[in-house]
Design a protein around this motif. Structure first.
Motif, mmCIF file in Angstrom:
data_model
loop_
_atom_site.group_PDB
_atom_site.id
_atom_site.type_symbol
_atom_site.label_atom_id
_atom_site.label_comp_id
_atom_site.label_asym_id
_atom_site.label_seq_id
_atom_site.Cartn_x
_atom_site.Cartn_y
_atom_site.Cartn_z
ATOM 1 N N UNK A 37 14.100 -11.848 9.053
ATOM 2 C CA UNK A 37 12.831 -11.148 9.278
ATOM 3 C C UNK A 37 11.847 -11.551 8.177
ATOM 4 N N UNK A 38 10.579 -11.684 8.533
ATOM 5 C CA UNK A 38 9.570 -12.185 7.601
ATOM 6 C C UNK A 38 8.468 -11.148 7.430
ATOM 7 N N UNK A 39 8.328 -10.655 6.201
ATOM 8 C CA UNK A 39 7.320 -9.640 5.880
ATOM 9 C C UNK A 39 6.414 -10.136 4.771
ATOM 10 N N UNK A 40 5.120 -9.931 4.931
ATOM 11 C CA UNK A 40 4.187 -10.248 3.851
ATOM 12 C C UNK A 40 3.218 -9.096 3.606
ATOM 13 N N UNK A 41 2.903 -8.864 2.334
ATOM 14 C CA UNK A 41 1.808 -7.981 1.989
ATOM 15 C C UNK A 41 0.586 -8.841 1.722
ATOM 16 N N UNK A 42 -0.491 -8.581 2.461
ATOM 17 C CA UNK A 42 -1.705 -9.390 2.356
ATOM 18 C C UNK A 42 -2.890 -8.539 1.889
ATOM 19 N N UNK A 43 -2.592 -7.476 1.152
ATOM 20 C CA UNK A 43 -3.646 -6.571 0.691
ATOM 21 C C UNK A 43 -4.763 -7.318 -0.027
ATOM 22 N N UNK A 44 -4.395 -8.192 -0.948
ATOM 23 C CA UNK A 44 -5.382 -8.836 -1.817
ATOM 24 C C UNK A 44 -6.126 -9.965 -1.117
ATOM 25 N N UNK A 45 -5.585 -10.457 -0.033
ATOM 26 C CA UNK A 45 -6.101 -11.704 0.541
ATOM 27 C C UNK A 45 -6.761 -11.546 1.905
ATOM 28 N N UNK A 46 -6.403 -10.510 2.646
ATOM 29 C CA UNK A 46 -6.832 -10.407 4.052
ATOM 30 C C UNK A 46 -8.356 -10.443 4.180
ATOM 31 N N UNK A 47 -8.822 -11.173 5.126
ATOM 32 C CA UNK A 47 -10.220 -11.474 5.487
ATOM 33 C C UNK A 47 -11.005 -12.216 4.394
ATOM 34 N N UNK A 48 -10.393 -12.455 3.258
ATOM 35 C CA UNK A 48 -11.007 -13.349 2.271
ATOM 36 C C UNK A 48 -10.409 -14.744 2.375
ATOM 37 N N UNK A 49 -9.298 -14.830 3.054
ATOM 38 C CA UNK A 49 -8.535 -16.064 3.213
ATOM 39 C C UNK A 49 -7.892 -16.026 4.602
ATOM 40 N N UNK A 50 -7.562 -17.198 5.154
ATOM 41 C CA UNK A 50 -6.961 -17.188 6.499
ATOM 42 C C UNK A 50 -5.637 -16.417 6.533
ATOM 43 N N UNK A 51 -5.432 -15.701 7.616
ATOM 44 C CA UNK A 51 -4.161 -15.012 7.826
ATOM 45 C C UNK A 51 -3.883 -14.987 9.319
ATOM 46 N N UNK A 52 -2.654 -15.315 9.692
ATOM 47 C CA UNK A 52 -2.289 -15.453 11.106
ATOM 48 C C UNK A 52 -0.922 -14.820 11.335
#
Lengths: 409, 409
Positions: B168-183
Motif C-alpha cells: 500500500x502506498x501512502x503520501x502526505x502532501x500537506x506542504x506541496x499540494x497545489x504548489x507542485x504537481x500531484x496525481x
C-alpha cells in the motif's frame, strides 16, 4: 473541472441539541487574517486563551489548553493520555455519550467497567461509590450533560468520593458548560473537556480542556519528544508512551508551555473562535449566562407544556439548555422537523438510539438562548402541529413562555 | 474576571514555511453562520467538498473526505486506520516529517523500517524498491514535500514499485499540494493526506484525505459502530478494531456517506474554509496555480541568489513554494527574523533539528505566491542584511526577481 455556487449558508435558527447558531462576534473573530504560530501576537493569544478558559472552567489549573479537533477529540486526548493499557476505568452511562466515553476508553486499552441507568435519569452518588469500592478503578469518566437524553448529571458530590478512594475524576461538559453551573476545582475534577458548539456559542472544531496537577504528573511520566525535533535536553518518561501522537497531551502542553516545542500547527482560526467564545461569555458574566439559559430553557419547557406536550425525562435533572419533547402520536416527527426547517428556517433535533422517533430535542443555547428564539420556535411548532391535526392548546405556549421569561428576568 | 483586548490580528505577510496568509475569500467563508450537521444545505456542502477535493487530489476515489484536525490529524487517521498492530511499515526519511510518519506508525503498533537520507536530498526509487524487497512491508509511507528541508520527493515512479510488490502506498502532501504537481490515481496512491495551511491558502485545522478502494476495503474489515447509535443492521468487521475512535476512518466514511451515521459534529466553519480553498484553486485552475507557485518561488530563489546568498539543498528537487537560505555567518539569524517581523510585518521561518540556526526558510504559498510579496520580502531582507554588515550585492535582488517573474508570466 467542476466548481459550485458561492458559499452562502441559509439563515437557519439552530434550536436543536447543537451545533447552534454562533454569536456574530465569534464569526467576525473567525474572519481575522492568520498569523504565524510563533508570532508573539499568536503566543500572546494562546496565553490569553488559557487564562480565559481557566475562568470558564473555574480552575487554577495551569494546564488549560485547546485540543485542535471537535469535542470528541478533547475526550479522546484526555482518555488516551491518562489511560495506560490495562488500567481499570469506571464509566457510568446515562445516555449516548457515556457509551462514547466507554468506547474510547476501551480503544485506549482500558478495562472498562460500566453500568447504565435508564435514559432520562441520572446516576446517584452512592451507585458511583459502590462501583468504585467494588472495582477500584484508576479513573472515573462521567459526562456532565448528555444531549441524547437532555439530562444533567450532578457532579458536586462525586469529586470527594473519588478523592477518598484515590480515583482520578474526569468529566466531559461539552453539552452543559456555561449553560449550567460547573466547578472544576470546587468539585475536585482532574480533567475536563468541552467543545464550543453548545452554550459557548461557537463552531465545532476546538476542544478546550483542563488538567489538574495530578493528571499532569501522570501524563509527564509518559513524556516523549519527536525524533525530528528532539535534543539532548529532552528525556523520555518512565511510563508507557501514549498511543497517539496527535492526542499526546504531554506534547500539546509542551507546545502551549514556555518551551513552545513544535507539535501540530495550531488551528489559528479556531483559536480565534475559542478565545472569542470565552471572552464574550466572561464579559457577560458566567452567572448571568447561566441565568439566561435557565430562563430561555425554562420558558421553552413551560411553553411546550402549555401547548399540551409531554417532556421527556426527569425534569429535576434536565440541562437548562435542551429539552426533550415527546412527539405526539398523531404526527410524523420527521415531517414536522422538516417543515420547521423548510418553512421557518428553524432547526429542532431528532434523537438517537432508544429515543429515535420518539422525542424531539429542542435547544436554547448560547446566542439563541433568547426570548425571541423561544417564542418563534413555539409559535412555529404550534402552527405545524395544529395543521397536522395534533390536539394542542392553541395560543397558550406564547403567553406562558413570555410570562415565564419576563417574570424571571 | 479578567478579559482581554478585542481580537485584532496584526497585518502580517506570512512568508515562512506555513501557515501562510489565507485568501481573503477563505476568511469570508469562515465568517458564514453555522448550519446543522444534517441540514440538507450542510450535507450538500459536504458532498460538494468531496467532489472538489477529488479534483484537487486528481482522483476518482469515492472516499475523499475531511478529517477534523490539523494536517497531522489526517496523517494519524490514515496510519491508525490502515495499520494493524504488528504490520511492517516502510518510512523513508528525508526531513522532519518522515520522522513524524515513523513515530505515528510506531504508536499505531507498526514494526517500522525506516532509512534516512541526508537533509537537503530526496530518496531514490531504487532505494525504496530495495527496502521493499528486503522488508516486505504492508505499507509505504512517504512525505511528498517536507518543509523542514524544502525538498520535494519524486513520487511518480514509486506507485508502480508498490503495486508490483503488493505494498500500500501512502503520501502526505500537506506542504506541496497545489504548489507542485500531484496525481493520486496516476501515481497509484492508496492514501493521501493534506492540510489547508500551505499552498491551498487556508487555516490549519482541516485535513482533506483520499483513500483508494483497496484502502477502503482494508478499513471496512475493521468496521465498528458505537454502542450508542448501533442498530441490528450494523455488523462489526472481522479484523482488529481501530485503536482510535476519532480517527476511525470507517466511522468517518459512514458519517460522510449515504447513511450519515453520526460520529463527530463536523467542524462547520473549517468545512466552509476547506470548500472555499478547493473552490478558488480549481477556479483559477490547478495548472495555473502550480505555475504561479513556480514563478513566485523561482523569483524568490533567483532574488536571494542575486543578493549573494546560498540556497540550501538539492535545488533540482526543491518544492516550488519554499526555499532554504543559508544564514550569512556575519549575522544573527533570529535577530534578522525578528526585525523582519517587527519592522516590516513580514514573517520568514526558522528551522528545526540539524538545520536550526543555519538556514531561514522562505515561503511563497497560496495567496502570497505573488510578485509583490516576493519583492517586498527581498528588499526588506536586503535592507536588514546591509545594516547588519553582511556582504550582499545591493539592488540586485529586486531586479533579478522582477525579471524572472515577468519573463515567466
Amino acid at each position: 473541472m467542476q466548481t459550485f455556487e458561492h458559499l452562502s449558508a441559509p439563515p437557519r435558527m439552530l434550536m436543536g441539541p447543537g451545533p447552534i447558531s454562533a454569536y456574530p462576534r465569534v464569526l467576525r473573530a473567525l474572519s481575522n487574517q492568520l498569523i504565524g504560530q510563533y508570532d508573539p501576537a499568536m503566543t500572546n493569544y494562546m496565553n490569553q486563551t488559557m487564562e480565559l478558559y481557566r475562568q470558564v472552567f473555574k480552575t487554577k489549573n495551569d494546564a488549560t489548553v485547546l485540543v485542535d479537533g471537535t469535542s470528541r477529540a478533547g475526550i479522546e486526548a484526555v482518555l488516551v493520555s491518562l489511560i495506560e493499557p490495562g488500567d481499570t476505568v469506571l464509566v457510568p452511562i446515562f445516555g449516548r455519550f457515556g457509551h462514547l466515553l466507554s468506547e474510547i476508553a476501551q480503544r485506549a486499552g482500558a478495562q472498562v467497567i460500566s453500568f447504565e441507568v435508564e435514559w432520562g435519569t441520572v446516576v446517584s452518588d452512592s451507585a458511583v461509590e459502590q462501583a468504585i469500592i467494588k472495582h477500584k478503578p484508576k479513573l472515573l469518566a462521567l459526562v456532565q450533560g448528555d444531549t441524547s437524553t437532555t439530562m444533567l448529571q450532578p457532579l458536586q458530590g462525586i469529586g470527594e468520593i473519588c478523592k477518598k478512594h484515590g480515583v482520578l475524576f474526569y468529566s466531559d461538559a461539552t453539552a452543559s458548560i456555561v449553560g449550567n453551573p460547573f466547578e472544576t476545582d470546587l468539585w475536585q475534577l482532574d480533567a475536563v473537556s468541552v467543545g464550543l458548539q453548545k452554550c459557548l456559542g461557537g463552531p465545532s472544531g476546538s476542544a478546550p480542556i483542563t488538567l489538574s496537577p495530578n493528571a499532569v504528573e501522570l501524563i509527564r511520566k509518559r513524556k516523549h519528544v519527536e525524533a525530528g525535533i528532539r535534543t539532548q535536553s529532552h528525556q523520555s518518561g518512565s511510563a508507557s508512551r501514549i498511543s497517539s501522537n496527535y492526542f499526546d497531551l504531554g506534547m500539546i502542553l509542551d507546545y502551549w508551555g514556555e518551551e513552545r516545542l513544535n507539535h501540530h500547527t495550531e488551528a489559528t482560526s479556531m483559536l480565534y473562535a475559542a478565545r472569542e467564545c470565552a471572552q464574550l461569555n466572561l464579559e457577560e458574566g458566567l452567572d448571568e449566562v447561566i441565568k439566561r439559559h435557565q430562563l430561555a430553557g425554562g420558558a421553552m419547557a413551560a411553553g411546550l407544556r402549555a401547548m399540551g406536550l409531554n417532556l421527556f425525562g426527569d425534569q429535576a435533572h434536565k440541562m437548562n439548555n435542551v429539552v426533550g419533547v415527546v412527539i405526539p402520536s398523531e404526527v410524523n416527527g420527521d415531517a414536522i422537523r422538516m417543515a420547521m426547517l423548510n418553512q421557518f428556517n428553524i432547526e429542532i433535533g431528532t434523537s438517537f438510539g432508544p429515543l429515535h422517533g420518539k422525542i424531539w430535542r429542542i435547544g436554547t443555547m448560547g446566542y439563541n438562548a433568547r426570548l425571541d428564539t423561544v417564542l418563534l420556535t413555539l409559535v412555529a411548532l404550534e402552527a405545524l402541529l395544529v395543521q397536522a391535526g395534533a390536539v394542542v392548546h392553541k395560543g397558550a405556549a406564547y403567553q406562558v413562555a413570555s410570562a415565564f421569561y419576563l417574570e424571571g428576568s
